[in-house]
Design a protein around this motif. Structure first.
Motif, PDB file in Angstrom:
ATOM      1  N   ILE A  65       7.643   4.936  10.802  1.00  0.00           N
ATOM      2  CA  ILE A  65       6.908   5.925  11.598  1.00  0.00           C
ATOM      3  C   ILE A  65       5.410   5.682  11.455  1.00  0.00           C
ATOM      4  O   ILE A  65       4.666   5.634  12.444  1.00  0.00           O
ATOM      5  N   LEU A  66       4.953   5.482  10.233  1.00  0.00           N
ATOM      6  CA  LEU A  66       3.528   5.242   9.992  1.00  0.00           C
ATOM      7  C   LEU A  66       3.085   3.908  10.575  1.00  0.00           C
ATOM      8  O   LEU A  66       1.949   3.774  11.046  1.00  0.00           O
ATOM      9  N   ARG A  67       3.980   2.936  10.559  1.00  0.00           N
ATOM     10  CA  ARG A  67       3.651   1.632  11.115  1.00  0.00           C
ATOM     11  C   ARG A  67       3.350   1.721  12.612  1.00  0.00           C
ATOM     12  O   ARG A  67       2.547   0.950  13.136  1.00  0.00           O
ATOM     13  N   GLU A  68       3.971   2.669  13.292  1.00  0.00           N
ATOM     14  CA  GLU A  68       3.701   2.853  14.719  1.00  0.00           C
ATOM     15  C   GLU A  68       2.234   3.194  14.971  1.00  0.00           C
ATOM     16  O   GLU A  68       1.724   2.982  16.074  1.00  0.00           O
ATOM     17  N   TYR A  69       1.571   3.716  13.952  1.00  0.00           N
ATOM     18  CA  TYR A  69       0.161   4.111  14.078  1.00  0.00           C
ATOM     19  C   TYR A  69      -0.769   3.086  13.434  1.00  0.00           C
ATOM     20  O   TYR A  69      -1.942   3.362  13.206  1.00  0.00           O
ATOM     21  N   GLY A  70      -0.225   1.907  13.150  1.00  0.00           N
ATOM     22  CA  GLY A  70      -1.052   0.825  12.624  1.00  0.00           C
ATOM     23  C   GLY A  70      -1.227   0.813  11.125  1.00  0.00           C
ATOM     24  O   GLY A  70      -2.057   0.056  10.612  1.00  0.00           O
ATOM     25  N   CYS A  71      -0.467   1.624  10.415  1.00  0.00           N
ATOM     26  CA  CYS A  71      -0.617   1.667   8.960  1.00  0.00           C
ATOM     27  C   CYS A  71      -0.009   0.435   8.312  1.00  0.00           C
ATOM     28  O   CYS A  71       1.025  -0.075   8.749  1.00  0.00           O
ATOM     29  N   GLY A  72      -0.663  -0.013   7.257  1.00  0.00           N
ATOM     30  CA  GLY A  72      -0.115  -1.067   6.428  1.00  0.00           C
ATOM     31  C   GLY A  72       0.598  -0.475   5.236  1.00  0.00           C
ATOM     32  O   GLY A  72       0.859   0.730   5.176  1.00  0.00           O
ATOM     33  N   CYS A  73       0.928  -1.328   4.278  1.00  0.00           N
ATOM     34  CA  CYS A  73       1.654  -0.903   3.079  1.00  0.00           C
ATOM     35  C   CYS A  73       0.849  -1.251   1.829  1.00  0.00           C
ATOM     36  O   CYS A  73       0.476  -2.413   1.633  1.00  0.00           O
ATOM     37  N   ASP A  74       0.593  -0.239   1.017  1.00  0.00           N
ATOM     38  CA  ASP A  74       0.032  -0.486  -0.304  1.00  0.00           C
ATOM     39  C   ASP A  74       1.192  -0.596  -1.279  1.00  0.00           C
ATOM     40  O   ASP A  74       1.966   0.354  -1.460  1.00  0.00           O
ATOM     41  N   CYS A  75       1.329  -1.770  -1.894  1.00  0.00           N
ATOM     42  CA  CYS A  75       2.479  -2.049  -2.758  1.00  0.00           C
ATOM     43  C   CYS A  75       2.012  -2.234  -4.199  1.00  0.00           C
ATOM     44  O   CYS A  75       0.892  -2.664  -4.458  1.00  0.00           O
ATOM     45  N   SER A  76       2.931  -1.945  -5.128  1.00  0.00           N
ATOM     46  CA  SER A  76       2.585  -2.103  -6.537  1.00  0.00           C
ATOM     47  C   SER A  76       3.686  -2.805  -7.331  1.00  0.00           C
ATOM     48  O   SER A  76       3.622  -2.855  -8.552  1.00  0.00           O
ATOM     49  N   SER A  77       4.687  -3.348  -6.653  1.00  0.00           N
ATOM     50  CA  SER A  77       5.781  -4.025  -7.346  1.00  0.00           C
ATOM     51  C   SER A  77       6.465  -4.997  -6.395  1.00  0.00           C
ATOM     52  O   SER A  77       6.234  -4.973  -5.179  1.00  0.00           O
ATOM     53  N   LYS A  78       7.350  -5.827  -6.948  1.00  0.00           N
ATOM     54  CA  LYS A  78       8.080  -6.793  -6.130  1.00  0.00           C
ATOM     55  C   LYS A  78       8.960  -6.079  -5.111  1.00  0.00           C
ATOM     56  O   LYS A  78       9.012  -6.466  -3.935  1.00  0.00           O
TER      57      LYS A  78
END
Length: 424
Positions: A65-78
């Motif tokens: 849903i957030l990706r539809e608005y151009g959001c990326g992903c902040d990741c902290s693990s594999k």
């Protein structure tokens, strides 16, 4: 600010017919409205990007849903990197902000083309060793130390936090990285968690903007983005005033124009990596009252436990509770609301004034859309609940099924008694 459930008792009863309690449910319309407001608040910055903090809620349906608005992903693990890859977040749609990081996780981020946000200066060698060379774009996390104050007092003590580099270290890190071929640099910092004030982001922004100017002058590197991280919180308690993201955005803009623009840094991109703010208020844990106990206190036992929502047990955190169908009844009964774990801190509320609770009543525990399901665990053999999505058309969709005993025992498949455990 009043706390209002986004489902009614009647809706909950209908849902429970198909999906028994406990379960987490999320409000799609609320999430969409919120991300739209965030984008609008920072629309003045051409390069603005929100990197949703996957740790807050790693459900691919919500991330999409957030990706539809151009959001990326902040990741902290594999695992979070793999989730990002699965939903199509590749390249600079990934921000990898981790600490005490295993080397192979840096390697995976680099293979996916993500931006590595270094927590410590010693990680430069690690990244270079596992990747062969440093990526052209990298970021460093800054910790200014000391205490962090706003007008209403001390907010947190960054000096005690395990995250980030000192001022001296980050300057040195940028020099080393420049020498090793990095061309685009970012600055990141996280000083406070769950601030309910419009002051936090603008004040943090000014600190990082001033650091960017210093780095440009001392090191001569291209600061291409500044990541304000998370920390913009939500009002868990009734009566708390919610943050106004439009006011926050304007405050960051003022600092941007005051500090960066005069120093030729007006093209710097502003990034955020919000989690709690993005989904927290738009999730609830729905549970049923199944037991009552009258001893030295009045206890209501529910079919959820800290395994479903550990924040109250872990932090003493407050989560508001609504007894569905009794929203207008007087809150004149004092209860501890408990789960069934063999731990005395397995309580969603202590000495909470609520309407009279009868067995079978449905309790709606607010603000579990972030750091709710994602912090779950299996102590006492408790199984993780289902996750549901209240869609924009008011239909309900299963977005994660509830665990079964077979799931719980699955990692015993290397032992002779596995078949006996799972049965037929």
């Amino acid at each position: 600010m009043q706390k209002k459930p986004f489902i009614t008792k009647e809706q909950a009863q209908n849902i429970i017919k198909k999906f028994p309690t406990p379960f987490h449910i999320y409000d799609e319309a609320g999430i969409r409205n919120n991300v739209s407001a965030l984008k609008k608040a920072f629309s003045w910055n051409k390069g603005f990007k929100e990197y949703f903090a996957v740790k807050a809620n790693p459900n691919p349906f919500l991330i999409n849903i957030l990706r539809e608005y151009g959001c990326g992903c902040d990741c902290s693990s594999k695992a979070e990197l793999q989730i990002a890859k699965t939903v199509g977040a590749l390249g600079e749609d990934i921000m990898f902000s981790s600490n005490d990081t295993p080397a192979d996780e840096f390697k995976l981020c680099a293979e996916l083309g993500g931006i590595i946000n270094l927590d410590d200066i010693t990680h430069i060698k690690t990244v270079e060793a596992v990747c062969g060379a440093l990526p052209e774009t990298m970021s460093c996390r800054y910790n200014p130390g000391g205490v962090f104050k706003l007008s209403n007092g001390i907010m947190d003590n960054p000096g005690d936090a395990k995250y980030g580099m000192t001022h001296e270290q980050i300057i040195k890190a940028f020099k080393i990285m420049k020498e090793k071929g990095v061309k685009n640099f970012g600055i990141h910092s996280f000083l406070c968690s769950n601030t309910v004030t419009n002051e936090y982001y603008p004040m943090l922004a000014k600190i990082l903007f001033e650091l960017a100017v210093e780095v440009k002058e001392k090191v001569g590197v291209n600061i291409s983005f500044i990541n304000l991280s998370g920390g913009v919180g939500i009002p868990y308690k009734p009566g708390q005033q919610a943050n106004d993201i439009a006011v926050i955005g304007n405050g960051v803009k003022a600092a941007f124009e005051e500090v960066l623009v005069p120093h030729g840094l007006g093209s710097v991109k502003i990034f955020t990596e919000l989690g709690r703010f993005m989904t927290g208020p738009f999730g609830a844990l729905v549970t049923t009252a199944i037991n009552e106990k009258h001893t030295y206190k009045e206890y209501i036992g529910v079919d959820a436990s800290a395994a479903n929502l550990m924040r109250p047990a872990m932090y003493g955190a407050y989560h508001h509770i609504t007894v569905l169908g009794k929203e207008n009844a007087k809150a004149e009964y004092k209860y501890d609301i408990t789960g069934s774990l063999c731990e005395n801190n397995d309580k969603f509320a202590i000495d909470r004034l609520l309407p009279k609770i009868d067995m079978g009543d449905i309790l709606y525990i607010h603000d579990t859309g972030a750091h709710g399901f994602s912090m779950g665990y299996n102590y006492n053999g408790k199984l993780r609940s289902a996750e549901l999505l209240l869609c924009g058309d008011n239909s309900v969709k299963l977005i994660r099924r509830a665990e079964t005993e077979k799931d719980y025992f699955a990692t015993f498949d290397c032992f002779d008694f596995y078949e006996k455990l799972i049965g037929d």
